[in-house]
Design a protein around this motif. Sequence first.
Motif, PDB file in Angstrom:
ATOM      1  N   ASP A  77      24.543  -0.310  57.670  1.00 11.20           N
ATOM      2  CA  ASP A  77      24.067  -1.090  56.523  1.00 11.20           C
ATOM      3  C   ASP A  77      24.488  -2.549  56.574  1.00 11.20           C
ATOM      4  OD1 ASP A  77      22.818   1.129  55.451  1.00 11.20           O
ATOM      5  OD2 ASP A  77      24.552   1.707  54.234  1.00 11.20           O
ATOM      6  N   LEU A  78      25.297  -2.929  57.563  1.00 12.60           N
ATOM      7  CA  LEU A  78      25.716  -4.327  57.677  1.00 12.60           C
ATOM      8  C   LEU A  78      24.589  -5.154  58.278  1.00 12.60           C
ATOM      9  CD1 LEU A  78      29.404  -4.062  58.980  1.00 12.60           C
ATOM     10  CD2 LEU A  78      28.610  -4.491  56.651  1.00 12.60           C
ATOM     11  N   GLU A  79      24.219  -6.220  57.600  1.00 12.82           N
ATOM     12  CA  GLU A  79      23.098  -7.042  58.057  1.00 12.82           C
ATOM     13  C   GLU A  79      23.434  -7.710  59.395  1.00 12.82           C
ATOM     14  OE1 GLU A  79      20.178 -10.649  56.460  1.00 12.82           O
ATOM     15  OE2 GLU A  79      21.799  -9.866  55.187  1.00 12.82           O
ATOM     16  N   GLY A  80      22.519  -7.577  60.338  1.00 11.31           N
ATOM     17  CA  GLY A  80      22.693  -8.242  61.625  1.00 11.31           C
ATOM     18  C   GLY A  80      23.524  -7.481  62.624  1.00 11.31           C
ATOM     19  N   ILE A  81      24.006  -6.282  62.266  1.00  8.52           N
ATOM     20  CA  ILE A  81      24.785  -5.453  63.191  1.00  8.52           C
ATOM     21  C   ILE A  81      23.871  -4.397  63.793  1.00  8.52           C
ATOM     22  CG2 ILE A  81      26.716  -3.844  63.462  1.00  8.52           C
ATOM     23  CD1 ILE A  81      27.633  -6.657  62.864  1.00  8.52           C
ATOM     24  N   TRP A  82      23.909  -4.272  65.107  1.00  5.40           N
ATOM     25  CA  TRP A  82      23.113  -3.244  65.778  1.00  5.40           C
ATOM     26  C   TRP A  82      24.014  -2.446  66.705  1.00  5.40           C
ATOM     27  CZ3 TRP A  82      20.266  -3.697  70.935  1.00  5.40           C
ATOM     28  CH2 TRP A  82      19.562  -2.522  71.204  1.00  5.40           C
ATOM     29  N   VAL A  83      24.028  -1.132  66.482  1.00  6.20           N
ATOM     30  CA  VAL A  83      24.746  -0.225  67.371  1.00  6.20           C
ATOM     31  C   VAL A  83      23.760   0.219  68.443  1.00  6.20           C
ATOM     32  CG1 VAL A  83      26.058   1.910  67.575  1.00  6.20           C
ATOM     33  CG2 VAL A  83      26.236   0.537  65.481  1.00  6.20           C
ATOM     34  N   THR A  89      26.344  -8.310  67.542  1.00  7.53           N
ATOM     35  CA  THR A  89      26.611  -9.058  66.311  1.00  7.53           C
ATOM     36  C   THR A  89      25.943 -10.429  66.312  1.00  7.53           C
ATOM     37  OG1 THR A  89      28.659  -9.936  67.275  1.00  7.53           O
ATOM     38  CG2 THR A  89      28.833  -7.896  65.989  1.00  7.53           C
ATOM     39  N   ARG A  90      24.976 -10.638  67.179  1.00  9.41           N
ATOM     40  CA  ARG A  90      24.360 -11.960  67.337  1.00  9.41           C
ATOM     41  C   ARG A  90      23.802 -12.497  66.022  1.00  9.41           C
ATOM     42  NH1 ARG A  90      22.402 -15.026  71.548  1.00  9.41           N
ATOM     43  NH2 ARG A  90      20.530 -16.277  71.178  1.00  9.41           N
ATOM     44  N   MET A  91      23.252 -11.616  65.182  1.00 13.28           N
ATOM     45  CA  MET A  91      22.607 -12.055  63.946  1.00 13.28           C
ATOM     46  C   MET A  91      23.457 -11.770  62.707  1.00 13.28           C
ATOM     47  SD  MET A  91      18.655 -10.949  64.734  1.00 13.28           S
ATOM     48  CE  MET A  91      18.044 -11.914  63.343  1.00 13.28           C
ATOM     49  N   ALA A  92      24.726 -11.426  62.904  1.00 15.27           N
ATOM     50  CA  ALA A  92      25.604 -11.078  61.784  1.00 15.27           C
ATOM     51  C   ALA A  92      26.491 -12.260  61.395  1.00 15.27           C
ATOM     52  CB  ALA A  92      26.473  -9.883  62.163  1.00 15.27           C
ATOM     53  N   SER A  93      27.002 -12.207  60.180  1.00 11.69           N
ATOM     54  CA  SER A  93      27.985 -13.210  59.763  1.00 11.69           C
ATOM     55  C   SER A  93      29.294 -12.972  60.519  1.00 11.69           C
ATOM     56  CB  SER A  93      28.237 -13.109  58.261  1.00 11.69           C
ATOM     57  OG  SER A  93      28.874 -11.865  57.951  1.00 11.69           O
ATOM     58  N   ASP A  94      30.137 -14.001  60.569  1.00 12.76           N
ATOM     59  CA  ASP A  94      31.430 -13.859  61.248  1.00 12.76           C
ATOM     60  C   ASP A  94      32.256 -12.748  60.606  1.00 12.76           C
ATOM     61  OD1 ASP A  94      30.736 -15.922  62.921  1.00 12.76           O
ATOM     62  OD2 ASP A  94      31.913 -17.437  61.867  1.00 12.76           O
ATOM     63  N   GLU A  95      32.182 -12.655  59.297  1.00 14.94           N
ATOM     64  CA  GLU A  95      32.963 -11.642  58.575  1.00 14.94           C
ATOM     65  C   GLU A  95      32.491 -10.236  58.939  1.00 14.94           C
ATOM     66  OE1 GLU A  95      33.960 -10.259  53.953  1.00 14.94           O
ATOM     67  OE2 GLU A  95      32.831 -12.102  54.358  1.00 14.94           O
ATOM     68  N   ASP A  96      31.182 -10.022  58.940  1.00  5.67           N
ATOM     69  CA  ASP A  96      30.663  -8.695  59.268  1.00  5.67           C
ATOM     70  C   ASP A  96      30.889  -8.359  60.740  1.00  5.67           C
ATOM     71  OD1 ASP A  96      29.873  -8.174  56.705  1.00  5.67           O
ATOM     72  OD2 ASP A  96      27.757  -8.666  57.011  1.00  5.67           O
TER      73      ASP A  96
END
Length: 265
Positions: free
Chosen positions: A130-136, A147-154
Motif C-alpha cells: 500500500d506504500l505509494e511508489g514501492i514495488w516488490v 523505490t524509484r517513485m517513492a518518497s524518501d520516508e517510504d
Amino acid sequence: MTAVESPEQVQDELRRVAASDRLLVALDFDGTLSLLQDEPMQARMLPESRRAVEALLATPDTVVALVSGRSLHDLQEISEHTEDSEILLAGSHGVEYWYPGEGAVDPVDDDSEHALRDHLRESAIAELGDLEGIWVEPKTFGFGIHTRMASDEDAERAWQYADALVSQNAPHWRRRTGHNIVEYSFRHEGKDSAIASLRERVGATAVVFAGDDITDEDALAKLGPSDLGIRVGQGRTSARVRVMDTKELAAALSALAEMRASGRE
C-alpha cells in the motif's frame, strides 16, 4: 586505477581489445543498453544500442551476451529476445542462462528455498503493497524492493522492513543494492561468475564488459589485463574506461564493431 574518459584514450582502449582473437562483449541491460525506467518492465534497448549490438554480432569471432540481475524471463521480455537470437543471456546475476541452439539451462535448486522465497515475498507485498511508489519485484531466486517513485520516508521504511524480514528468516541470503533497489536472493552468484562462465563457454581470449551499477562492479573488478571494463555514468569503479551515458556507450560499441570488422577484412 582511474577510468579514462577522453575520446582519444577510449578509442585506444577499444582498438587494443578489438585486436583479440575471439571477443566476448558482455553487457548489462538497465542503464547500460536502455534508459532506467520508472516502470522497470517498460525498459527497452535504445535504437542506437540495438544497432551497435547487431553490428558486433555481424563481425567474425565476436560473441555478444546480456548479463543482468533480472530473471531470465524478464530479461528476455525487455530485451525483446527471440528463440533464433544469437545473443547469449545470463539472468539473475549469473544463475540462469540461455544459449543459441540450446535454449534455457535450468539451474539446480533446493525446493525448500523456493517455499521460503514465496513466504518472504508475500510478507513483503502484504506489508509494503500500500506504500505509494514501492514495488516488490518477484525474482526467480528472491525478490527486490524498488523505490524509484517513492518518497524518501517510504523508501527507508520499505528497506528497513525488508532487511529485518530477511535477517530474521533467511540470514544466509545475499543482499545487493542498486539504483533505487535492494535485492535479496538465496543464490550467491554474481556477475563476475557469469562472465567467467561465459568466457569459458565461448572460448573468449578477451572480454569487454559494460555496466552502470554497483552490482556490475563484481564483474568489472575481476577482469584481466587483456579485457576491457566500461563504466556507464558516475560512481566509483574498477573499470578501465568510463562513458557518460547509454548513448555514449552505444557509440563506443559501434566504434568497436567497426574496428573489429576492419581488422578482419
